[in-house]
Design an enzyme around this catalytic site. Structure first.
Site, PDB file in Angstrom:
ATOM      1  N   SER A  30      -5.106   7.772  -8.138  1.00  0.00           N
ATOM      2  CA  SER A  30      -4.841   8.625  -6.972  1.00  0.00           C
ATOM      3  C   SER A  30      -3.361   8.956  -6.935  1.00  0.00           C
ATOM      4  O   SER A  30      -2.524   8.064  -6.751  1.00  0.00           O
ATOM      5  CB  SER A  30      -5.233   7.894  -5.695  1.00  0.00           C
ATOM      6  OG  SER A  30      -4.586   8.510  -4.591  1.00  0.00           O
ATOM      7  N   HIS A  49      -7.351  11.829  -9.258  1.00  0.00           N
ATOM      8  CA  HIS A  49      -7.907  11.869  -7.898  1.00  0.00           C
ATOM      9  C   HIS A  49      -6.838  12.383  -6.938  1.00  0.00           C
ATOM     10  O   HIS A  49      -5.734  11.840  -6.880  1.00  0.00           O
ATOM     11  CB  HIS A  49      -8.341  10.446  -7.536  1.00  0.00           C
ATOM     12  CG  HIS A  49      -9.008  10.288  -6.207  1.00  0.00           C
ATOM     13  ND1 HIS A  49     -10.350  10.535  -6.012  1.00  0.00           N
ATOM     14  CD2 HIS A  49      -8.525   9.878  -5.013  1.00  0.00           C
ATOM     15  CE1 HIS A  49     -10.666  10.280  -4.747  1.00  0.00           C
ATOM     16  NE2 HIS A  49      -9.573   9.877  -4.114  1.00  0.00           N
ATOM     17  N   ASP A  66      -5.922  13.169  -3.013  1.00  0.00           N
ATOM     18  CA  ASP A  66      -6.299  12.843  -1.635  1.00  0.00           C
ATOM     19  C   ASP A  66      -5.721  13.871  -0.667  1.00  0.00           C
ATOM     20  O   ASP A  66      -4.505  13.981  -0.523  1.00  0.00           O
ATOM     21  CB  ASP A  66      -5.773  11.450  -1.274  1.00  0.00           C
ATOM     22  CG  ASP A  66      -6.582  10.361  -1.958  1.00  0.00           C
ATOM     23  OD1 ASP A  66      -7.805  10.355  -1.795  1.00  0.00           O
ATOM     24  OD2 ASP A  66      -5.978   9.532  -2.671  1.00  0.00           O
ATOM     25  N   MET A 126      -5.435  15.171   3.177  1.00  0.00           N
ATOM     26  CA  MET A 126      -5.527  14.654   4.556  1.00  0.00           C
ATOM     27  C   MET A 126      -4.935  15.660   5.531  1.00  0.00           C
ATOM     28  O   MET A 126      -3.913  16.280   5.244  1.00  0.00           O
ATOM     29  CB  MET A 126      -4.757  13.338   4.671  1.00  0.00           C
ATOM     30  CG  MET A 126      -5.193  12.294   3.663  1.00  0.00           C
ATOM     31  SD  MET A 126      -4.204  10.802   3.807  1.00  0.00           S
ATOM     32  CE  MET A 126      -4.909   9.809   2.480  1.00  0.00           C
ATOM     33  N   HIS A 175     -10.552  14.733  -3.009  1.00  0.00           N
ATOM     34  CA  HIS A 175     -11.151  13.960  -1.921  1.00  0.00           C
ATOM     35  C   HIS A 175     -10.665  14.558  -0.613  1.00  0.00           C
ATOM     36  O   HIS A 175      -9.499  14.377  -0.233  1.00  0.00           O
ATOM     37  CB  HIS A 175     -10.719  12.494  -2.077  1.00  0.00           C
ATOM     38  CG  HIS A 175     -11.210  11.571  -1.009  1.00  0.00           C
ATOM     39  ND1 HIS A 175     -10.750  10.278  -0.864  1.00  0.00           N
ATOM     40  CD2 HIS A 175     -12.128  11.740  -0.027  1.00  0.00           C
ATOM     41  CE1 HIS A 175     -11.355   9.707   0.159  1.00  0.00           C
ATOM     42  NE2 HIS A 175     -12.197  10.578   0.692  1.00  0.00           N
ATOM     43  N   MET A 217     -10.292  14.584   3.066  1.00  0.00           N
ATOM     44  CA  MET A 217     -10.345  13.816   4.320  1.00  0.00           C
ATOM     45  C   MET A 217      -9.888  14.751   5.423  1.00  0.00           C
ATOM     46  O   MET A 217      -8.819  14.571   6.032  1.00  0.00           O
ATOM     47  CB  MET A 217      -9.448  12.576   4.198  1.00  0.00           C
ATOM     48  CG  MET A 217     -10.049  11.515   3.280  1.00  0.00           C
ATOM     49  SD  MET A 217      -8.803  10.361   2.668  1.00  0.00           S
ATOM     50  CE  MET A 217      -8.203  11.285   1.258  1.00  0.00           C
ATOM     51  N   MET A 276     -15.952   4.492   0.432  1.00  0.00           N
ATOM     52  CA  MET A 276     -14.605   4.085   0.849  1.00  0.00           C
ATOM     53  C   MET A 276     -14.593   2.577   1.103  1.00  0.00           C
ATOM     54  O   MET A 276     -15.376   2.065   1.903  1.00  0.00           O
ATOM     55  CB  MET A 276     -14.184   4.814   2.122  1.00  0.00           C
ATOM     56  CG  MET A 276     -13.963   6.307   1.966  1.00  0.00           C
ATOM     57  SD  MET A 276     -12.831   6.758   0.634  1.00  0.00           S
ATOM     58  CE  MET A 276     -11.333   5.918   1.160  1.00  0.00           C
ATOM     59  N   ASP A 296     -13.253   3.686  -3.657  1.00  0.00           N
ATOM     60  CA  ASP A 296     -11.890   4.140  -3.361  1.00  0.00           C
ATOM     61  C   ASP A 296     -11.258   3.277  -2.277  1.00  0.00           C
ATOM     62  O   ASP A 296     -11.716   3.274  -1.127  1.00  0.00           O
ATOM     63  CB  ASP A 296     -11.991   5.607  -2.903  1.00  0.00           C
ATOM     64  CG  ASP A 296     -10.637   6.261  -2.669  1.00  0.00           C
ATOM     65  OD1 ASP A 296      -9.607   5.598  -2.845  1.00  0.00           O
ATOM     66  OD2 ASP A 296     -10.642   7.457  -2.303  1.00  0.00           O
ATOM     67  N   GLY A 297     -10.176   2.572  -2.646  1.00  0.00           N
ATOM     68  CA  GLY A 297      -9.361   1.901  -1.655  1.00  0.00           C
ATOM     69  C   GLY A 297      -9.174   0.420  -1.918  1.00  0.00           C
ATOM     70  O   GLY A 297     -10.133  -0.337  -1.970  1.00  0.00           O
ATOM     71  N   GLY A 298      -7.913   0.018  -2.106  1.00  0.00           N
ATOM     72  CA  GLY A 298      -7.586  -1.401  -2.193  1.00  0.00           C
ATOM     73  C   GLY A 298      -8.049  -2.095  -3.462  1.00  0.00           C
ATOM     74  O   GLY A 298      -8.170  -3.328  -3.483  1.00  0.00           O
ATOM     75  N   GLY A 335      -4.726   3.773  -6.448  1.00  0.00           N
ATOM     76  CA  GLY A 335      -3.430   4.347  -6.095  1.00  0.00           C
ATOM     77  C   GLY A 335      -2.309   3.382  -6.357  1.00  0.00           C
ATOM     78  O   GLY A 335      -1.667   3.408  -7.411  1.00  0.00           O
TER      79      GLY A 335
HETATM   80  C1  DX5 Z   1      -7.308   6.355   1.012  1.00  0.00           C
HETATM   81  C2  DX5 Z   1      -7.386   7.299  -0.194  1.00  0.00           C
HETATM   82  C3  DX5 Z   1      -7.335   6.548  -1.471  1.00  0.00           C
HETATM   83  C4  DX5 Z   1      -6.068   5.789  -1.657  1.00  0.00           C
HETATM   84  C5  DX5 Z   1      -6.236   4.798  -2.752  1.00  0.00           C
HETATM   85  O1  DX5 Z   1      -7.247   7.083   2.154  1.00  0.00           O
HETATM   86  O2  DX5 Z   1      -8.587   8.027  -0.167  1.00  0.00           O
HETATM   87  O3  DX5 Z   1      -7.639   7.378  -2.583  1.00  0.00           O
HETATM   88  O4  DX5 Z   1      -4.973   6.616  -1.914  1.00  0.00           O
HETATM   89  O5  DX5 Z   1      -5.049   4.062  -2.821  1.00  0.00           O
HETATM   90  P1  DX5 Z   1      -5.056   2.473  -3.036  1.00  0.00           P
HETATM   91  O6  DX5 Z   1      -5.716   2.233  -4.364  1.00  0.00           O
HETATM   92  O7  DX5 Z   1      -3.605   2.171  -3.016  1.00  0.00           O
HETATM   93  O8  DX5 Z   1      -5.836   1.869  -1.905  1.00  0.00           O
HETATM   94 ZN    ZN Z   2      -9.316   9.035  -2.130  1.00  0.00          ZN
END
Ligand code: DX5
Ligand code: ZN
Length: 216
Positions: free
Chosen positions: A6, A31, A33, A35, A64, A66, A135, A173-175, A195
């Site tokens: 990401s 990827h 993101d 927002m 993605h 959001m 997510m 996706d995430g963490g 990310g």
């Molecule tokens: C969260 C995003 C993710 C995020 C992932 O809102 O959709 O794609 O950037 O980042 P990490 O891997 O650092 O959680």
């Molecule tokens: Zn994402």
């Protein structure tokens, strides 16, 4: 397993170099993101950045969204060079129409689920989905902590896709980091977004390689 770095966590002043590094490290997708400060608290990237990614790599670009009313912005991201677009089930009223539109435009059609959204929300639409984006944090920011309940959700989704004989892929996706990527893949994910674990350490090529290795 496909690794999808990401770029939200990348050094955007050196975007092309950051993308080249993860490509060298074995990433299979980029990827992006997006927002809007409404669906999620943060404001991030738009079609111009997708265009910049498109010029920087031959890898597929996974967007993605959001954002609220995502259906109004699908063409802008496809025109910018997206290979696949994920919309949130919580943010699109006419989901079937949005996915059908993406497929007609020749790009992958994905549906993202917030952590609190049950997989049952996809019951009717699953046969028309190329990828489910599960997510594993509440969307909005890079660098958050993986929610452990996601593993069971991924397992149940994988089982449902298998039992119904559907082709949908599962992207998570995430963490995700070196210490949990194996568990996420074992639970049934085939594509992993990363990310902070890829970009925060300063050597994204090595970090991507290490994540792919750790995934098994
Ligand atoms: C969260 C995003 C993710 C995020 C992932 O809102 O959709 O794609 O950037 O980042 P990490 O891997 O650092 O959680
Ligand atoms: Zn994402």
């Amino acid at each position: 397993m496909i690794l999808a770095p990401s770029i939200l966590a990348a050094d955007l002043g050196r975007l092309a170099d950051e993308i080249a590094a993860v490509e060298r490290g074995g990433a299979g997708l980029v990827h992006v993101d997006v927002m809007d400060g409404r669906f999620v608290p943060n404001i991030s990237l738009g079609p111009a950045v997708v265009e910049a990614c498109r010029r920087a790599t031959r890898l597929p670009i996974d967007v993605h969204l959001m954002i609220e009313s995502a259906e109004r912005h699908l063409d802008a991201f496809v025109d910018a060079g997206a290979s696949s677009v994920n919309v949130h089930v919580e943010a699109v009223t006419h989901l079937q129409r949005a996915l059908d539109h993406l497929r007609r435009r020749g790009v992958g059609a994905g549906v993202a689920l917030n952590p609190s959204t049950p997989i049952g929300a996809l019951e009717e639409i699953l046969p028309e989905v190329d990828v489910v984006l599960v997510m594993s944090v509440n969307p909005g920011f890079a660098g958050q902590t993986f929610l452990p309940g996601s593993l069971d959700k991924i397992r149940r989704l994988r089982e449902s896709i298998r039992a119904r004989g559907l082709p949908a892929r599962i992207q998570v996706d995430g963490g995700i980091h070196l210490g949990n990527i194996r568990a996420v893949v074992d639970a049934g994910a085939d594509t992993i977004v990363s990310g902070a674990a890829t970009f925060a350490g300063g050597d994204p090529a090595a970090a991507a390689r290490a994540l792919i290795e750790a995934a098994g």
